[in-house]
Motif scaffolding. Structure first.
Motif, short mmCIF file in Angstrom:
data_model
loop_
_atom_site.label_atom_id
_atom_site.label_comp_id
_atom_site.label_asym_id
_atom_site.label_seq_id
_atom_site.Cartn_x
_atom_site.Cartn_y
_atom_site.Cartn_z
N UNK A 52 66.19 -15.25 77.08
CA UNK A 52 67.24 -15.57 76.08
C UNK A 52 68.73 -14.48 76.21
N UNK A 53 69.90 -15.12 75.80
CA UNK A 53 70.90 -14.45 76.02
C UNK A 53 71.07 -13.48 74.73
N UNK A 54 70.41 -13.36 73.48
CA UNK A 54 70.37 -12.73 72.62
C UNK A 54 68.90 -12.27 72.03
N UNK A 55 68.25 -11.83 72.78
CA UNK A 55 66.88 -11.51 72.18
C UNK A 55 66.72 -10.56 71.20
N UNK A 56 65.76 -10.37 70.34
CA UNK A 56 65.68 -9.41 69.14
C UNK A 56 64.64 -8.71 69.44
N UNK A 57 64.76 -7.49 70.00
CA UNK A 57 63.61 -6.63 70.51
C UNK A 57 63.22 -5.79 69.05
N UNK A 58 61.62 -5.83 69.21
CA UNK A 58 60.86 -4.88 68.06
C UNK A 58 60.71 -3.63 68.32
N UNK A 110 64.86 -23.35 71.76
CA UNK A 110 65.85 -22.31 71.73
C UNK A 110 65.85 -21.40 72.61
N UNK A 111 64.48 -21.26 72.98
CA UNK A 111 64.00 -19.97 74.06
C UNK A 111 64.35 -20.50 75.50
N UNK A 112 64.78 -21.70 75.51
CA UNK A 112 64.80 -22.27 76.94
C UNK A 112 63.52 -22.34 77.67
N UNK A 113 62.30 -22.81 76.85
CA UNK A 113 61.04 -22.63 77.49
C UNK A 113 60.49 -24.11 77.51
#
Length: 276
Positions: free
Chosen positions: A235-241, A38-41
Motif C-alpha cells: 500500500x502507498x498509505x499503510x496505517x501502522x499499528x 484496495x490493498x492491491x491483493x
C-alpha cells in the motif's frame, strides 16, 4: 516502545442504512472484495479470515463460523484459518489485536477482518427485544427492567455527576461525530446536526435522548492487516499499528465499581505505553 509488527493496508465498506433487499452475505462479500482490491491483493493472498459475530441472523452467523466467506471468495485450500472474533462493542479493536497477534506469532502475513449485519432490517419488535436483552444478566438485572438503554444512561449519569459534564456538552459529541459522518459517502446520516436538535429530541433513558442513542442499521466493513515489513510494498498509505490497550471490567453493570470511567483510563495508559 515495541517493534511495529502489522499495518492496515486495505479497507472496504458498503453503504449503511436500511437495505432489506441486500443480504448480509452479499454485503460481507462486497466489503471483503473492496478491502482486498484496495490493498492491491487477490483473494488467495489472504492467510486468515477473522469474521465477527452477526446478531440479526443466527443462520448467517453460523455461515461465518463455518467458512462460508472462504468458499464464496475462492479461497478454498489456500486459506489457513477462519476464526470468529466477537467482543461486542469492543470487537473492532479486539479483532485488530488478534490479527496483529497472528502476524507477530508468524502464523499469518495477511489477515482479512470483516463485519456484516442487518439489524436495521429486523422487524421493529425483534430489534427492540434483541437490544433490550443482549448483554443483560437474566438473574440480576433483567427482572428489574434493566436494558441496554439503561446501561448507557447509568454510566452517563455517573460520569456527569463526577466530572460536571453538562447535557449540552454530551450533545456536542454527537454533533462532532455527525461532522465525521458527513465526510463518509457510506454513512447512514450525512446531514448537519446541531446541539439544539439533539437537545430537542425525545428523552429515551435519562439523560440520553433519541439522537444520542444507537440507530439500528444494515452494513458491512472489512480491512486487511499485513505484516509491517510488507506494508509499504502493498500500500502507498499503510496505517501502522503502534499501540492499543484493553481491559475487561464486568459482565453485569451492577458489578462495575467505577461507572464513570469503566476501564478506559487503564486501557488508554496501556495503549500509550505500548506506542512509546
Amino acid at each position: 516502545m515495541k517493534k511495529t509488527t502489522a499495518a492496515v493496508v486495505g479497507i472496504g465498506e458498503v453503504p449503511t442504512g436500511k437495505y432489506p433487499d441486500r443480504s448480509e452475505l452479499d454485503a460481507a462479500l462486497t466489503a471483503c472484495r473492496a478491502a482486498i482490491l484496495d490493498a492491491g491483493l487477490g483473494p488467495r493472498d489472504i492467510d486468515v479470515i477473522l469474521p465477527t459475530g452477526a446478531l440479526a441472523s443466527r443462520h448467517f452467523n453460523v455461515d461465518l463460523v463455518f467458512s462460508r466467506l472462504c468458499e464464496e471468495l475462492g479461497m478454498n485450500r489456500s486459506l489457513k484459518m477462519n476464526c470468529q472474533v466477537m467482543a461486542g462493542g469492543a470487537t473492532s479493536s479486539s479483532i485488530l489485536a488478534v490479527a496483529e497477534g497472528l502476524i507477530a506469532a508468524g502464523m499469518a502475513r495477511r489477515v482479512l477482518c470483516v463485519h456484516s449485519d442487518a439489524v436495521g432490517s429486523l422487524p421493529k419488535q425483534a430489534g427492540i427485544d434483541l437490544f433490550a436483552t443482549t448483554g443483560v444478566s437474566e438473574e440480576w438485572e433483567a427482572p428489574y427492567g434493566h436494558n441496554m438503554n439503561a446501561v448507557g444512561a447509568l454510566a452517563t449519569q455517573r460520569y456527569m455527576h463526577e466530572t460536571g459534564t453538562t447535557e449540552e456538552e454530551l450533545a456536542a459529541v454527537c454533533v462532532a461525530l455527525r461532522k465525521w459522518a458527513m465526510l463518509n459517502p457510506h454513512a447512514m446520516f450525512r446531514t448537519p446536526l446541531t446541539v439544539e436538535e439533539v437537545m430537542a429530541s425525545k428523552m429515551v433513558a435519562t439523560p440520553l435522548r433519541a439522537k444520542e442513542c444507537n440507530m439500528l442499521a444494515d452494513g458491512a466493513a472489512a480491512f486487511v492487516v499485513a505484516a509491517a515489513g510488507d506494508a509499504r510494498a502493498i500500500s502507498e498509505s499503510p496505517v501502522f499499528l503502534r499501540g492499543h490497550g484493553s481491559l475487561v471490567t464486568h459482565y453485569t453493570l451492577s458489578q462495575e465499581r467505577d461507572l464513570a470511567r469503566l476501564g478506559f483510563p487503564e486501557a488508554a495508559r496501556a495503549a500509550y505505553a505500548e506506542a512509546g
